[in-house]
Design a protein around this motif. Sequence first.
Motif, short mmCIF file in Angstrom:
data_model
loop_
_atom_site.label_atom_id
_atom_site.label_comp_id
_atom_site.label_asym_id
_atom_site.label_seq_id
_atom_site.Cartn_x
_atom_site.Cartn_y
_atom_site.Cartn_z
N TYR A 286 42.81 26.15 53.82
CA TYR A 286 42.52 25.85 55.03
C TYR A 286 42.23 24.47 55.41
N VAL A 287 42.66 23.87 56.79
CA VAL A 287 42.59 22.58 56.98
C VAL A 287 40.97 22.02 56.92
N GLY A 288 40.94 21.27 56.15
CA GLY A 288 39.82 20.38 55.92
C GLY A 288 39.05 20.89 54.57
N GLY A 289 39.30 22.15 54.06
CA GLY A 289 38.72 22.54 52.97
C GLY A 289 39.21 21.87 51.67
N HIS A 290 38.05 21.64 50.90
CA HIS A 290 38.30 20.88 49.89
C HIS A 290 37.54 21.10 48.34
N THR A 291 37.22 22.65 48.58
CA THR A 291 36.57 23.01 47.31
C THR A 291 37.50 24.23 46.68
N LYS A 292 37.83 23.59 45.50
CA LYS A 292 38.80 24.56 44.67
C LYS A 292 38.15 25.54 43.79
N SER A 293 38.45 26.61 43.65
CA SER A 293 38.17 27.65 42.74
C SER A 293 39.00 28.46 42.22
N LYS A 294 38.81 29.23 41.24
CA LYS A 294 39.99 30.13 40.80
C LYS A 294 39.98 31.38 41.48
N ILE A 295 38.92 31.66 42.26
CA ILE A 295 39.16 32.88 43.11
C ILE A 295 38.73 32.62 44.54
#
Length: 322
Positions: A286-295
């Motif tokens: 999503y635009v602006g989202g910067h939290t990466k996770s495996k799920i």
Amino acid sequence: FLKMFSKLSNNQGARIGVETCMNVKPDETVLIVTDTGKVKIAEAFAYASASLGAETVISIIKPMKQHKEEPPKPIREAMKVSDVILMPTTKSLSHTDARREATKRGARIASMPDITEDMMSIGGLTADYNDIENRTMKIAKILEKGKNVEITTPSGTKLTMDIEGRTPEQDTGLYHKPSDWGNLPAGEVCLAPVEGTTQGTLVIDSMGKIVRQPLTIMVKNGWAQKFHGPDAIRLESLLKSADKNAYNIGELGIGTNPNARLIGVVLEDEKVLGTVHIALGDNTSYVGGHTKSKIHEDGILLQPTVKIDGRLIMKNGKLLLN
């Protein structure tokens, strides 16, 4: 070929998906990524695509263990050079680097995690997608100007979050332009709340096979912290097995599909008109989202009341739009 797939020729959902939603042209290459659990559905899409004269390829992989797991390298490479990609799979490929890379290269993509034949014959895929587009765009315009969202539900949700500066994604189901992507069945507006701003009590009414009874989650500064309910252990085990960012409040979504039904499959449940869904985990799609996770796991909220900057846009599951 025609004899092999003759029984699939009248599949309404496959035709709508290929012709209306993806707008497949005869000179295009269509890649269908599926797994051993969804081959019959993939064949229906293949028939519809080939009937239009498009170069159509089916790639079959083993089912992924969880949503967001990356597909094998040969699939990733094929996705980079395809015009249209259809992904009827058991687990979601929506929030993978493979999907994002293909999108950057201009592919039009429809992700269909855990899609069923029922969805294609009488469910969400049979909807009027022009009607869905109109409704989705109206909600998106309100969210785009919004700063704060309040959500309550009869089961106990009382949640606030900031959305200022977060451009909403419009999952209209009409993917006609290069780099358009979303789900089929489609019908939602979604965005990543500003990290660290979601506060309060979240009660998930349904999360597919993971949560079947209301599950209460205490949320503080954008993170899920305490879990209560019969299915709490199952959800917590999933999050712990991933990474610390799995506890992030990663998405706010609002369903816009009047043909979608609550059937215990998130793909269709989250599109139901009059529902809201909140996701845990990755928000980088999503635009602006910067939290990466495996799920990335979506939880459905039933009969929600939603206010945006104090404006009531949904009351007890009824959308209020002029």
